[in-house]
Design a protein around this motif. Structure first.
Motif, mmCIF file in Angstrom:
data_model
loop_
_atom_site.group_PDB
_atom_site.id
_atom_site.type_symbol
_atom_site.label_atom_id
_atom_site.label_comp_id
_atom_site.label_asym_id
_atom_site.label_seq_id
_atom_site.Cartn_x
_atom_site.Cartn_y
_atom_site.Cartn_z
ATOM 1 N N THR A 1 0.818 -1.217 0.000
ATOM 2 C CA THR A 1 0.000 0.000 0.000
ATOM 3 C C THR A 1 0.846 1.259 0.000
ATOM 4 O O THR A 1 0.330 2.360 -0.225
ATOM 5 N N THR A 2 2.142 1.121 0.268
ATOM 6 C CA THR A 2 3.022 2.297 0.235
ATOM 7 C C THR A 2 3.420 2.673 -1.190
ATOM 8 O O THR A 2 3.992 3.748 -1.409
ATOM 9 N N VAL A 3 3.145 1.799 -2.158
ATOM 10 C CA VAL A 3 3.442 2.082 -3.569
ATOM 11 C C VAL A 3 2.202 2.742 -4.179
ATOM 12 O O VAL A 3 1.157 2.116 -4.314
ATOM 13 N N HIS A 4 2.332 4.000 -4.523
ATOM 14 C CA HIS A 4 1.200 4.748 -5.057
ATOM 15 C C HIS A 4 1.120 4.546 -6.569
ATOM 16 O O HIS A 4 2.097 4.788 -7.284
ATOM 17 N N PRO A 5 -0.023 4.108 -7.088
ATOM 18 C CA PRO A 5 -0.157 3.880 -8.533
ATOM 19 C C PRO A 5 0.073 5.164 -9.320
ATOM 20 O O PRO A 5 -0.433 6.227 -8.937
ATOM 21 N N PRO A 6 0.822 5.086 -10.414
ATOM 22 C CA PRO A 6 1.030 6.277 -11.249
ATOM 23 C C PRO A 6 -0.196 6.577 -12.097
ATOM 24 O O PRO A 6 -1.126 5.772 -12.166
ATOM 25 N N LYS A 7 -0.196 7.717 -12.733
ATOM 26 C CA LYS A 7 -1.285 8.076 -13.642
ATOM 27 C C LYS A 7 -1.083 7.371 -14.982
ATOM 28 O O LYS A 7 0.022 7.314 -15.494
ATOM 29 N N CYS A 8 -2.160 6.840 -15.535
ATOM 30 C CA CYS A 8 -2.116 6.200 -16.846
ATOM 31 C C CYS A 8 -2.931 7.060 -17.811
ATOM 32 O O CYS A 8 -4.151 7.182 -17.660
ATOM 33 N N ALA A 9 -2.247 7.664 -18.782
ATOM 34 C CA ALA A 9 -2.927 8.570 -19.713
ATOM 35 C C ALA A 9 -3.998 7.845 -20.511
ATOM 36 O O ALA A 9 -5.077 8.387 -20.772
ATOM 37 N N ALA A 10 -3.712 6.599 -20.912
ATOM 38 C CA ALA A 10 -4.685 5.844 -21.707
ATOM 39 C C ALA A 10 -5.953 5.570 -20.905
ATOM 40 O O ALA A 10 -7.065 5.662 -21.436
ATOM 41 N N CYS A 11 -5.806 5.229 -19.628
ATOM 42 C CA CYS A 11 -6.979 4.961 -18.785
ATOM 43 C C CYS A 11 -7.797 6.230 -18.571
ATOM 44 O O CYS A 11 -9.038 6.192 -18.575
ATOM 45 N N GLN A 12 -7.113 7.358 -18.380
ATOM 46 C CA GLN A 12 -7.839 8.604 -18.164
ATOM 47 C C GLN A 12 -8.635 9.017 -19.390
ATOM 48 O O GLN A 12 -9.705 9.608 -19.275
ATOM 49 N N LEU A 13 -8.123 8.698 -20.576
ATOM 50 C CA LEU A 13 -8.820 9.049 -21.807
ATOM 51 C C LEU A 13 -9.868 8.000 -22.185
ATOM 52 O O LEU A 13 -10.974 8.335 -22.608
ATOM 53 N N GLY A 14 -9.527 6.730 -22.039
ATOM 54 C CA GLY A 14 -10.400 5.663 -22.509
ATOM 55 C C GLY A 14 -11.530 5.304 -21.570
ATOM 56 O O GLY A 14 -12.538 4.740 -22.006
ATOM 57 N N LYS A 15 -11.402 5.611 -20.276
ATOM 58 C CA LYS A 15 -12.409 5.205 -19.307
ATOM 59 C C LYS A 15 -13.201 6.367 -18.732
ATOM 60 O O LYS A 15 -13.955 6.187 -17.773
#
Length: 233
Positions: A49-63
């Protein structure tokens, strides 16, 4: 979309790697698989839980989707829970059909295909207990082809020891004589949605949405990283 990932830690890079390999699977699900130990000791660290997921440009656009305005439909009481008491795989399977204005080629296609031989939609099946999702593409959406899609899904279920007992569907082709006869021959039950009550089959509707969004996301991810020299050719 950057060419380098110097802003990410090594564990974030590994998390992003598996996120994309698994068809842009949700971050929490990806980390949970890592914590299960299926990816080795680095996978366990990646799932921390200490590893913070990065931003995914494809997910932000596609979802992305619109935020609904006004009031929302709330489930009043346990009777409105679609999956309630469906504890074993096969107890209840949600099903719905989808159509695509852009025709798709069959997997065995060679050269130029006739329009009548291309996919124009299909049937989706989602198990209430396990969440197992199966998509069957179809050239037509007739009762006969829908029965064939049902048989294909049930063969897949039978291969792992699951017997389908009942379905929850829309109306339309699911009220045809062919589909009704197939259900009667196996003693399976069926529950249809009410008129204008698509939320009665909300599990299948949501499965279609997630399938389409995943396809959008994967194509956008490829487009963002495709060599510009090849795009211009």
């Amino acid at each position: 979309t950057e060419k380098t990932t110097s802003n990410l830690t090594s564990l974030q890079q590994r998390l992003f790697l598996w996120h994309t390999k698994w068809g842009h699977l949700g971050w929490q699900h990806t980390q949970w698989i890592g914590r299960c130990g299926l990816l080795g000791h680095l996978g366990v660290k990646m799932g921390s839980t200490t590893v913070h997921p990065p931003k995914c440009a494809a997910c932000q656009l596609g979802k992305q989707e619109r935020t609904p305005k006004g009031g929302s439909t709330l489930v009043q009481g346990p009777g409105g829970i679609l999956k309630m008491n469906q504890l074993d795989p096969g107890d209840l399977v949600f099903s719905d059909q989808y159509e695509s204005p852009l025709l798709g080629r069959q997997f065995s296609a060679r050269g130029n295909d006739l329009t009548t031989q291309k996919f124009r939609g299909g049937t989706i099946f989602c198990d209430a207990a396990s969440g197992k999702l199966t998509v069957v593409h179809q050239v037509g959406l007739t009762g006969t082809e829908t029965v064939q899609a049902k048989l294909r899904f049930e063969r897949e279920a039978a291969s792992v020891g699951v017997h389908v007992r009942a379905y929850c569907t829309e109306n339309g082709v699911y009220t045809s004589k062919e589909f009704g006869a197939e259900l009667a021959s196996k003693g399976q039950g069926i529950k249809h949605s009410g008129v204008g009550g698509h939320h009665h089959n909300g599990v299948a509707e949501n499965a279609i949405k997630n399938t389409v969004y995943t396809g959008h996301t994967i194509m956008i991810y490829d487009a963002l990283r495709w060599p510009l020299s090849l795009i211009n050719i």
